[in-house]
Write an enzyme that holds these catalytic residues in place. Structure first.
Site, mmCIF file in Angstrom:
data_model
loop_
_atom_site.group_PDB
_atom_site.id
_atom_site.type_symbol
_atom_site.label_atom_id
_atom_site.label_comp_id
_atom_site.label_asym_id
_atom_site.label_seq_id
_atom_site.Cartn_x
_atom_site.Cartn_y
_atom_site.Cartn_z
ATOM 1 C CE LYS A 13 -2.423 -1.014 3.928
ATOM 2 N NZ LYS A 13 -1.768 -2.096 4.420
ATOM 3 N NE ARG A 88 -4.020 -1.462 10.653
ATOM 4 C CZ ARG A 88 -3.001 -0.943 9.916
ATOM 5 N NH1 ARG A 88 -2.822 0.435 9.574
ATOM 6 N NH2 ARG A 88 -1.858 -1.496 9.718
ATOM 7 N NE ARG A 122 7.299 -3.170 5.784
ATOM 8 C CZ ARG A 122 6.074 -3.139 6.126
ATOM 9 N NH1 ARG A 122 5.387 -2.544 4.873
ATOM 10 N NH2 ARG A 122 5.306 -3.037 7.031
ATOM 11 N NE ARG A 152 6.667 -0.986 10.279
ATOM 12 C CZ ARG A 152 5.564 -0.898 9.524
ATOM 13 N NH1 ARG A 152 5.342 -0.067 8.598
ATOM 14 N NH2 ARG A 152 4.354 -1.258 10.216
ATOM 15 N NE ARG A 163 2.340 -5.225 11.482
ATOM 16 C CZ ARG A 163 3.206 -4.689 10.488
ATOM 17 N NH1 ARG A 163 4.467 -5.534 10.336
ATOM 18 N NH2 ARG A 163 3.129 -4.143 9.503
HETATM 19 P P1 AMP Z 1 1.022 0.297 9.301
HETATM 20 O O1 AMP Z 1 2.510 0.984 9.117
HETATM 21 O O2 AMP Z 1 -0.104 0.947 8.671
HETATM 22 O O3 AMP Z 1 1.448 -1.157 9.388
HETATM 23 O O4 AMP Z 1 0.775 0.608 10.935
HETATM 24 C C1 AMP Z 1 1.805 0.126 12.084
HETATM 25 C C2 AMP Z 1 0.662 0.038 13.286
HETATM 26 O O5 AMP Z 1 0.121 1.418 13.738
HETATM 27 C C3 AMP Z 1 -0.288 -1.000 13.116
HETATM 28 O O6 AMP Z 1 0.005 -2.150 13.415
HETATM 29 C C4 AMP Z 1 -1.053 -0.521 14.596
HETATM 30 O O7 AMP Z 1 -0.598 -0.643 15.722
HETATM 31 C C5 AMP Z 1 -1.015 1.013 14.042
HETATM 32 N N1 AMP Z 1 -1.953 1.588 13.246
HETATM 33 C C6 AMP Z 1 -1.855 2.102 12.136
HETATM 34 N N2 AMP Z 1 -3.140 2.464 11.714
HETATM 35 C C7 AMP Z 1 -3.977 1.938 12.499
HETATM 36 C C8 AMP Z 1 -5.437 2.420 12.558
HETATM 37 N N3 AMP Z 1 -6.066 2.762 11.497
HETATM 38 N N4 AMP Z 1 -5.938 1.845 13.629
HETATM 39 C C9 AMP Z 1 -5.531 1.283 14.731
HETATM 40 N N5 AMP Z 1 -4.063 1.118 14.663
HETATM 41 C C10 AMP Z 1 -3.292 1.519 13.668
#
Ligand code: AMP
Length: 206
Positions: A13, A88, A122, A152, A163
């Protein structure tokens, strides 16, 4: 154009968002990046979010809805935005209907076994935030800017499966939510980045 990118972690994404935002001249709003920046700065939101993020769990809905609501009220969002990583949960999607109803929702689909390989391999550049996969890297620094490449915390094997479980339990129901609204566009993310970009471009009619 108000866009949402749905899809599991590791679907590409973030990579695709860069090109799509350039084409439609809209800002890329990644809630994961916003939260990581809040954690790095030690803001109250960051302090609240960190434990959830490190565990691969979702940060509470009210934190995200407030953060996104404020962000999409900023002047650069007048012509739209691309939300990457939000909504989400169904509660977040319902809140978004009120604050910035999306015109189109792109679901980038990739099978779980591929996602695990993508996520654990990654690497992210600390300087330019570019993302790369170990299978295509020849050196230890960022091929774009020479910055340091890091993994990360939540891309480590102990957290990635959780996740994906969280995605299937809490985020995948949004596919039906947006199918019913008639805004869902499904794209096969198990292709090269340029093939996926082309499929997204066609799906968005741009
Ligand atoms: P991402 O980089 O999008 O994979 O987000 C990393 C982490 O941020 C996720 O595993 C969640 O812990 C938190 N996070 C990001 N976006 C959201 C969301 N819309 N709702 C809840 N937690 C989020």
């Amino acid at each position: 154009m108000k866009l949402v990118f749905l899809g599991p972690p590791g679907a590409g994404k973030g990579t695709q968002a860069a090109g799509v935002c350039m084409r439609f001249k809209i800002p890329h709003i990644s809630t994961g990046d916003m939260l990581r920046s809040a954690v790095a700065k030690g803001t109250p939101t960051g302090l609240k979010a960190k434990t959830y993020m490190d565990a691969g769990a979702l940060v509470p809905d009210e934190v995200l809805v407030k953060m996104v609501g404020e962000r999409i009220s900023e002047p650069d969002c007048v012509n739209g935005f691309l939300l990457d990583g939000f909504p989400r949960t169904v509660a977040q999607a319902e809140a978004l209907e009120e604050i910035g109803k999306p015109d189109a929702v792109v679901d980038v689909e990739v099978p779980d076994e591929k996602l695990l390989t993508r996520l654990t391999g990654r690497r992210v550049c600390e300087s330019c935030k570019g993302t790369f996969h170990i299978s295509t890297l020849t050196g230890t620094v960022c091929p774009d800017c020479g910055g340091e490449l890091i993994q990360r915390e939540d891309d480590k094997p102990a957290t990635t499966q959780n996740r994906l479980n969280v995605y299937h339990a809490q985020t995948a129901p949004l596919i039906d939510f947006y199918k019913e609204k008639g805004t869902l566009r499904v794209v096969d993310g198990d292709k090269t980045p340029s093939e996926v970009f082309e499929a997204i471009r066609v799906a968005l009619g741009g």
